[in-house]
Motif scaffolding. Structure first.
Motif, PDB file in Angstrom:
ATOM      1  N   VAL A 111     -32.326 -22.130  27.362  1.00  0.00           N
ATOM      2  CA  VAL A 111     -32.942 -20.813  27.257  1.00  0.00           C
ATOM      3  C   VAL A 111     -33.320 -20.358  28.672  1.00  0.00           C
ATOM      4  N   TYR A 112     -32.695 -19.281  29.130  1.00  0.00           N
ATOM      5  CA  TYR A 112     -33.057 -18.726  30.433  1.00  0.00           C
ATOM      6  C   TYR A 112     -34.406 -18.024  30.301  1.00  0.00           C
ATOM      7  N   ASP A 113     -35.249 -18.182  31.314  1.00  0.00           N
ATOM      8  CA  ASP A 113     -36.579 -17.562  31.280  1.00  0.00           C
ATOM      9  C   ASP A 113     -36.508 -16.082  30.893  1.00  0.00           C
ATOM     10  N   VAL A 114     -35.567 -15.373  31.542  1.00  0.00           N
ATOM     11  CA  VAL A 114     -35.512 -13.922  31.322  1.00  0.00           C
ATOM     12  C   VAL A 114     -34.920 -13.553  29.951  1.00  0.00           C
ATOM     13  N   LEU A 115     -34.371 -14.528  29.236  1.00  0.00           N
ATOM     14  CA  LEU A 115     -33.798 -14.236  27.917  1.00  0.00           C
ATOM     15  C   LEU A 115     -34.600 -14.870  26.784  1.00  0.00           C
ATOM     16  N   LYS A 116     -35.828 -15.269  27.091  1.00  0.00           N
ATOM     17  CA  LYS A 116     -36.656 -15.942  26.084  1.00  0.00           C
ATOM     18  C   LYS A 116     -36.778 -15.120  24.803  1.00  0.00           C
ATOM     19  N   ASP A 335     -25.051  -7.614  23.941  1.00  0.00           N
ATOM     20  CA  ASP A 335     -25.560  -8.664  23.051  1.00  0.00           C
ATOM     21  C   ASP A 335     -26.914  -9.224  23.499  1.00  0.00           C
ATOM     22  N   ILE A 336     -27.233  -9.112  24.799  1.00  0.00           N
ATOM     23  CA  ILE A 336     -28.510  -9.661  25.281  1.00  0.00           C
ATOM     24  C   ILE A 336     -29.404  -8.553  25.860  1.00  0.00           C
ATOM     25  N   PHE A 337     -28.986  -7.315  25.608  1.00  0.00           N
ATOM     26  CA  PHE A 337     -29.734  -6.166  26.153  1.00  0.00           C
ATOM     27  C   PHE A 337     -31.098  -6.007  25.484  1.00  0.00           C
ATOM     28  N   THR A 338     -32.116  -5.734  26.301  1.00  0.00           N
ATOM     29  CA  THR A 338     -33.422  -5.355  25.743  1.00  0.00           C
ATOM     30  C   THR A 338     -33.929  -4.150  26.540  1.00  0.00           C
ATOM     31  N   GLU A 339     -34.868  -3.442  25.974  1.00  0.00           N
ATOM     32  CA  GLU A 339     -35.450  -2.262  26.621  1.00  0.00           C
ATOM     33  C   GLU A 339     -35.892  -2.624  28.041  1.00  0.00           C
ATOM     34  N   GLY A 340     -35.563  -1.754  29.009  1.00  0.00           N
ATOM     35  CA  GLY A 340     -36.022  -1.989  30.382  1.00  0.00           C
ATOM     36  C   GLY A 340     -35.022  -2.762  31.234  1.00  0.00           C
ATOM     37  N   THR A 341     -33.939  -3.264  30.626  1.00  0.00           N
ATOM     38  CA  THR A 341     -32.906  -3.943  31.425  1.00  0.00           C
ATOM     39  C   THR A 341     -31.714  -3.000  31.598  1.00  0.00           C
ATOM     40  N   LYS A 342     -30.753  -3.406  32.442  1.00  0.00           N
ATOM     41  CA  LYS A 342     -29.641  -2.509  32.769  1.00  0.00           C
ATOM     42  C   LYS A 342     -28.373  -2.933  32.031  1.00  0.00           C
ATOM     43  N   LYS A 343     -27.866  -2.064  31.174  1.00  0.00           N
ATOM     44  CA  LYS A 343     -26.710  -2.427  30.354  1.00  0.00           C
ATOM     45  C   LYS A 343     -25.400  -2.291  31.136  1.00  0.00           C
ATOM     46  N   VAL A 344     -24.568  -3.332  31.098  1.00  0.00           N
ATOM     47  CA  VAL A 344     -23.259  -3.285  31.770  1.00  0.00           C
ATOM     48  C   VAL A 344     -22.184  -3.781  30.803  1.00  0.00           C
ATOM     49  N   GLY A 345     -20.916  -3.488  31.160  1.00  0.00           N
ATOM     50  CA  GLY A 345     -19.791  -3.938  30.339  1.00  0.00           C
ATOM     51  C   GLY A 345     -19.260  -5.285  30.834  1.00  0.00           C
ATOM     52  N   THR A 346     -18.188  -5.733  30.210  1.00  0.00           N
ATOM     53  CA  THR A 346     -17.602  -7.043  30.531  1.00  0.00           C
ATOM     54  C   THR A 346     -17.167  -7.114  32.001  1.00  0.00           C
ATOM     55  N   ALA A 347     -16.399  -6.104  32.416  1.00  0.00           N
ATOM     56  CA  ALA A 347     -15.836  -6.126  33.771  1.00  0.00           C
ATOM     57  C   ALA A 347     -16.941  -6.044  34.825  1.00  0.00           C
ATOM     58  N   GLN A 348     -17.924  -5.176  34.554  1.00  0.00           N
ATOM     59  CA  GLN A 348     -19.028  -5.017  35.511  1.00  0.00           C
ATOM     60  C   GLN A 348     -19.836  -6.319  35.619  1.00  0.00           C
ATOM     61  N   MET A 349     -20.065  -6.977  34.500  1.00  0.00           N
ATOM     62  CA  MET A 349     -20.809  -8.236  34.516  1.00  0.00           C
ATOM     63  C   MET A 349     -20.045  -9.280  35.341  1.00  0.00           C
ATOM     64  N   GLY A 350     -18.715  -9.318  35.143  1.00  0.00           N
ATOM     65  CA  GLY A 350     -17.896 -10.247  35.921  1.00  0.00           C
ATOM     66  C   GLY A 350     -18.016  -9.952  37.414  1.00  0.00           C
ATOM     67  N   LYS A 351     -17.987  -8.659  37.755  1.00  0.00           N
ATOM     68  CA  LYS A 351     -18.054  -8.263  39.169  1.00  0.00           C
ATOM     69  C   LYS A 351     -19.417  -8.621  39.767  1.00  0.00           C
ATOM     70  N   LEU A 352     -20.484  -8.451  38.982  1.00  0.00           N
ATOM     71  CA  LEU A 352     -21.828  -8.776  39.480  1.00  0.00           C
ATOM     72  C   LEU A 352     -21.922 -10.272  39.832  1.00  0.00           C
ATOM     73  N   VAL A 353     -21.320 -11.106  38.989  1.00  0.00           N
ATOM     74  CA  VAL A 353     -21.338 -12.549  39.271  1.00  0.00           C
ATOM     75  C   VAL A 353     -20.538 -12.824  40.550  1.00  0.00           C
ATOM     76  N   LEU A 354     -19.384 -12.160  40.662  1.00  0.00           N
ATOM     77  CA  LEU A 354     -18.549 -12.326  41.864  1.00  0.00           C
ATOM     78  C   LEU A 354     -19.333 -11.942  43.117  1.00  0.00           C
ATOM     79  N   ASP A 355     -20.041 -10.823  43.047  1.00  0.00           N
ATOM     80  CA  ASP A 355     -20.809 -10.343  44.198  1.00  0.00           C
ATOM     81  C   ASP A 355     -21.867 -11.372  44.605  1.00  0.00           C
ATOM     82  N   GLU A 356     -22.473 -12.022  43.625  1.00  0.00           N
ATOM     83  CA  GLU A 356     -23.500 -13.035  43.926  1.00  0.00           C
ATOM     84  C   GLU A 356     -22.905 -14.241  44.637  1.00  0.00           C
ATOM     85  N   LEU A 357     -21.611 -14.484  44.387  1.00  0.00           N
ATOM     86  CA  LEU A 357     -20.962 -15.641  45.004  1.00  0.00           C
ATOM     87  C   LEU A 357     -20.580 -15.339  46.448  1.00  0.00           C
TER      88      LEU A 357
END
Ligand code: NAD
Length: 357
Positions: A111-116, A335-357
């Motif tokens: 369980v990730y802290d931010v997804l509790k 699927d894990i979106f909650t109020e106050g967070t930023k909703k992204v699609g599959t490709a954008q989520m993949g790109k965000l992970v790439l950017d972190e690397l």
């Protein structure tokens, strides 16, 4: 430059969407560590039925056998739901596990802290933290034992048999203890030894194997108690070691504790470093091809591939950290979106992970 052959089976539905993102992540990480991954894309499941008339073409299995690891998306969908048993997409999974000799299934549930908030359990239970690994025996026990229909004093009956031999138990126990050595050094072996003879053998062999791992604390729990403890106090578990049948049920329960099916990875391993890596979710036909799927379970599966099959633990940690950072920054797929967070699609989520690397 070190080269590895990776067989890629996107499969059906969102398997295609999420595998695309995982490959980009794997390519980037491998470059960072001066290794080259050679990907071969293969068909299995419904798409293979459509193209070749069978869920697991021989060519697919052969290429997998000749690779260092397999990355699998998911198989199945409504289009193939009414086919006969042997022709169903799921047959590809059984064929791959059996054909590749994958006897150990590892399913982390964290369980990730931010997804509790996604967990169906009360905050005070989740606040203690959940970070466990279910190690399930995958090619023995009742799913492969003697079975049949018979006559029981004139009444129609059926039976299935739970059987384990010492060597099967030893093999899976070693996987659990080795995994525990890389984690918090605790193994809970789950059985039903108050009733079942096969469980009594299981328990004694696990005791024997544990002597080779003096640093690892071992305890035993009955399966019914484990099912309760998983929802009462999941923080008590590090590695759960269990049979095929009990593991099937407990690993699903453990993943439900986290509440986010799109986040959970799994691996199926054998004695050498070879393994098959896949998310625990299915092909989600309802959202396939719509840029809605969460690719993180597949990306985390690729981290397991680096860890277990390529021996590149640092690369695995990089991927896990990148995922953690993206979540910490508030990005979420539907699927894990909650109020106050930023909703992204599959490709954008993949790109965000790439950017972190
Ligand atoms: P599923 O896991 O595909 O979907 C269940 C629900 O979770 C759906 O609402 C889906 O949209 C959602 N979901 C799943 N993964 C998601 C993700 N990454 N991101 C966002 N949402 C996600 O289970 P199901 O609906 O029972 O099965 C659909 C098909 O998948 C069936 O044909 C089934 O046989 C097959 N299946 C395959 C595997 C596998 O390949 N290992 C495992 C389970 C089910």
């Amino acid at each position: 430059m070190k080269e590895y052959k990776i067989a890629v089976i996107p499969g059906d539905g969102i398997g295609v969407d999420i595998t695309r993102e995982a490959i980009k992540v794997m390519t980037k990480v491998s470059e960072k560590y001066g290794t080259k991954l050679i990907f071969t894309e293969l068909k299995a499941g419904g798409c293979a039925i459509d193209e070749f008339g069978e869920p697991l073409p021989k060519h697919t299995l052969d290429v997998c056998k000749d690779s260092d690891a397999v990355l699998l998306g998911a198989v199945g969908g409504p289009k193939w739901d009414n086919l006969e048993g042997q022709q169903r997409p799921e047959k590809a999974l059984m064929g791959l596990r059996g054909g590749l000799g994958l006897y150990a299934n590892l399913r982390p549930a964290k369980v990730y802290d931010v997804l509790k908030g996604a967990s169906p359990l009360k905050n005070e239970i989740i606040d203690e933290g959940v970070d466990l690994l279910v190690v399930r025996e995958l090619t023995g026990g009742i799913y492969f034992g003697d079975r049949g229909r018979c006559d029981d004093n004139g009444i129609e009956a059926a039976y299935d048999t739970e059987k384990y031999n010492v060597s099967e138990i030893k093999k899976i126990a070693h996987v659990a203890f080795k995994s525990a050595m890389k984690r918090r050094k605790k193994v809970t072996s789950v059985d039903k030894s108050n009733i079942l003879e096969s469980s009594r053998l299981w328990r004694s062999v696990v005791e024997e194997v544990s002597k080779e791992y003096p640093e690892v604390e071992l305890n035993h729990l009955y399966v019914d108690n484990t099912a309760m403890q998983l929802v009462r106090k999941p923080s008590q578990f590090d590695v759960i070691l269990t049979s095929n049948l009990f593991g099937d049920i407990l690993s699903d329960e453990a993943s439900m504790v986290t509440g986010s099916i799109g986040m959970l990875a799994s691996s199926s391993l054998r004695e050498d470093s070879f393994g098959m890596y896949e998310p625990i979710h299915g092909s989600a036909p309802d959202i396939a091809g719509k840029d809605l799927a969460n690719p993180l379970a597949q990306i985390l599966s690729s981290a397991m591939l680096f860890e277990y099959s390529l021996g590149m633990s640092e690369a695995a940690r990089d991927i896990e950290e990148a995922v953690q950072n993206v979540l910490d920054k508030g990005y979420r797929t539907g699927d894990i979106f909650t109020e106050g967070t930023k909703k992204v699609g599959t490709a954008q989520m993949g790109k965000l992970v790439l950017d972190e690397l």
